[in-house]
Enzyme design. Structure first.
Site, PDB file in Angstrom:
ATOM      1  CB  CYS A  68      -0.931   0.146   1.446  1.00  0.00           C
ATOM      2  SG  CYS A  68      -1.553   1.878   1.546  1.00  0.00           S
ATOM      3  CD  GLU A  69       0.123   5.473  -3.483  1.00  0.00           C
ATOM      4  OE1 GLU A  69      -1.393   6.154  -4.405  1.00  0.00           O
ATOM      5  OE2 GLU A  69       0.559   4.842  -4.447  1.00  0.00           O
ATOM      6  CG  HIS A  70      -2.135   5.610   0.833  1.00  0.00           C
ATOM      7  ND1 HIS A  70      -3.520   4.760   0.218  1.00  0.00           N
ATOM      8  CD2 HIS A  70      -1.840   6.100   0.567  1.00  0.00           C
ATOM      9  CE1 HIS A  70      -3.937   5.264  -0.304  1.00  0.00           C
ATOM     10  NE2 HIS A  70      -2.624   6.831  -0.320  1.00  0.00           N
ATOM     11  CG  HIS A  71      -0.862   3.198   6.292  1.00  0.00           C
ATOM     12  ND1 HIS A  71      -1.720   2.698   4.764  1.00  0.00           N
ATOM     13  CD2 HIS A  71      -0.828   3.921   6.757  1.00  0.00           C
ATOM     14  CE1 HIS A  71      -2.725   3.739   6.139  1.00  0.00           C
ATOM     15  NE2 HIS A  71      -2.053   4.393   6.631  1.00  0.00           N
ATOM     16  CD  GLN A 109      -7.832  -4.644  -3.998  1.00  0.00           C
ATOM     17  OE1 GLN A 109      -8.058  -4.862  -2.826  1.00  0.00           O
ATOM     18  NE2 GLN A 109      -8.515  -4.707  -4.722  1.00  0.00           N
ATOM     19  CG  HIS A 137      -5.794  -4.050   1.892  1.00  0.00           C
ATOM     20  ND1 HIS A 137      -5.301  -2.404   0.667  1.00  0.00           N
ATOM     21  CD2 HIS A 137      -6.811  -4.495   0.739  1.00  0.00           C
ATOM     22  CE1 HIS A 137      -6.093  -2.699  -0.370  1.00  0.00           C
ATOM     23  NE2 HIS A 137      -6.821  -3.455  -0.508  1.00  0.00           N
ATOM     24  CB  CYS A 139      -3.037  -0.116   5.955  1.00  0.00           C
ATOM     25  SG  CYS A 139      -3.534  -0.698   4.311  1.00  0.00           S
TER      26      CYS A 139
END
Length: 184
Positions: A68-71, A109, A137, A139
């Protein structure tokens, strides 16, 4: 950089179990993001064949692991890809390779789903492409909302897969009996 992260966490990077951790994490991240060094269109161009076939081709239950690019936490799931040829087919092993290239990048995703569909569409201009991804996920599981059994489903439908009948056929075959066992 990873040594500094260990220090900021309150760890001693010189501790026996952590001495080589920065090096191991760096190698791990290089592997988990190796998709940036690969050209998805080139992978498909290496296995395109002229074939007189115009029925649905499905490769389903492709294992997928991404970050995941956020976490920068993993999301893990299955990808189902279908297309209806228009004079050209893709070597079957290239579809999982395509999934791997895009999954081995920092992702969301929704974008991953679209990238797979668009790349196939651009490579062979089929009558249509359908992609469905089902993933869990970490996250959402390990932090934040902490929901262990939730999953996310995304789809991208291009060309004739936007028609209700084609979409329905694809989704019913993906959900079909023997899920991935091809009658074995």
């Amino acid at each position: 950089m990873y040594r500094e992260i260990l220090t900021r966490l309150g760890e001693d990077p010189k501790r026996d179990g952590l001495v080589r951790t920065p090096e191991r994490v760096e190698k791990s991240m290089a592997f988990l993001t190796k998709g940036y060094q690969e050209d998805p269109a080139k992978i498909l161009r290496g296995a395109l064949f002229d074939v007189d076939y115009d029925e649905m081709v499905i490769v389903k239950d492709i294992e997928m692991f991404s970050l995941c690019e956020h976490h920068m936490l993993p999301f893990i799931g299955k990808v189902h890809v279908a297309y209806i040829p228009n004079g050209k087919v893709i070597g079957l092993s290239k579809i999982p390779r395509l999934v791997e290239v895009f999954a081995r990048r920092l992702q969301v995703q929704e974008r991953l789903t679209r990238q797979i569909a668009d790349t196939i569409q651009e490579a062979i201009n089929p009558q249509g492409v359908g992609v469905v991804i089902e993933a869990r996920h970490l996250c959402m599981m390990m932090r934040g909302i902490e929901k262990q059994h939730s999953s996310t489903v995304t789809s991208a439908m291009v060309g004739c897969f936007q028609k209700k009948e084609t979409r329905s056929e694809f989704l019913s075959l993906v959900r079909g009996a023997n899920n991935g066992n091809a009658g074995l």
